[in-house]
Design a protein around this motif. Sequence first.
Motif: not given
Length: 234
Positions: A1-11
């Motif tokens: 879940m944390g990795v998905t949130r980080q990818k979302h923020a980078k985008k």
Amino acid sequence: MGVTRQKHAKKIMRFYKHNFQFREPFQVLLDGTFCQAALRNKIQIREQLPGYLDGAAQLCTTRCVIKELESLGKALYGAKLIAQRFEVRNCSHHKNPVSGSTCLLSMIEDGNPHHFFIATQDQDLSNKVKRKPGIPLLFIIQNTMVLDKPSPKSLAFVQKLQTNQLVPEYQKQSIVELKEKEGLVKQEGEKRRKRKRAGSPNPLSCLKKKKKKTQEGQEPSAEKKKRRKRKRNR
């Protein structure tokens, strides 16, 4: 879940970097509600936020936000201590402090020239921020910080830029300066003047001249007829 949130923020960060020229260190304006939520959820803003935004961040607030927290007393004493650790940005309310939300809105007027992020839990303030293009919005859900997706206003603004329907003011100025430097402005003026000088003869004036000629040609024949009548009478 944390990795998905980080990818979302980078985008989302790529969107603001590419379309609105956001650069490190990112300036994040925090209000009292965000500080209070971070305290309750045991979030270390200074340590966690740069990693989430994938870049250096400057945490800042205003005097109006600190004054507001002071006026609310012991209930928000901890939030006030957190806010006091951040850099204080100058606002236009030195003599007459206003509410924290009003102050933060004034800091992002005129197209957000300082590229501020707004960090708040105030729903009313969040809605007003979303009406302005190019302003990233941060809030806290449970024990995590979240960077909100670009607002419809921001998406519409970028779409207009891509279709060349809207040009930012700084680009307009650079285009004008470039034209003046290359002498294109003068050339355009000269071309327009040449077009004004060129003209064709008026067709009506030609017609009038033809009519005069016919009338002049008819006069001698009329005089001849009169002379013939006089001779016959004699």
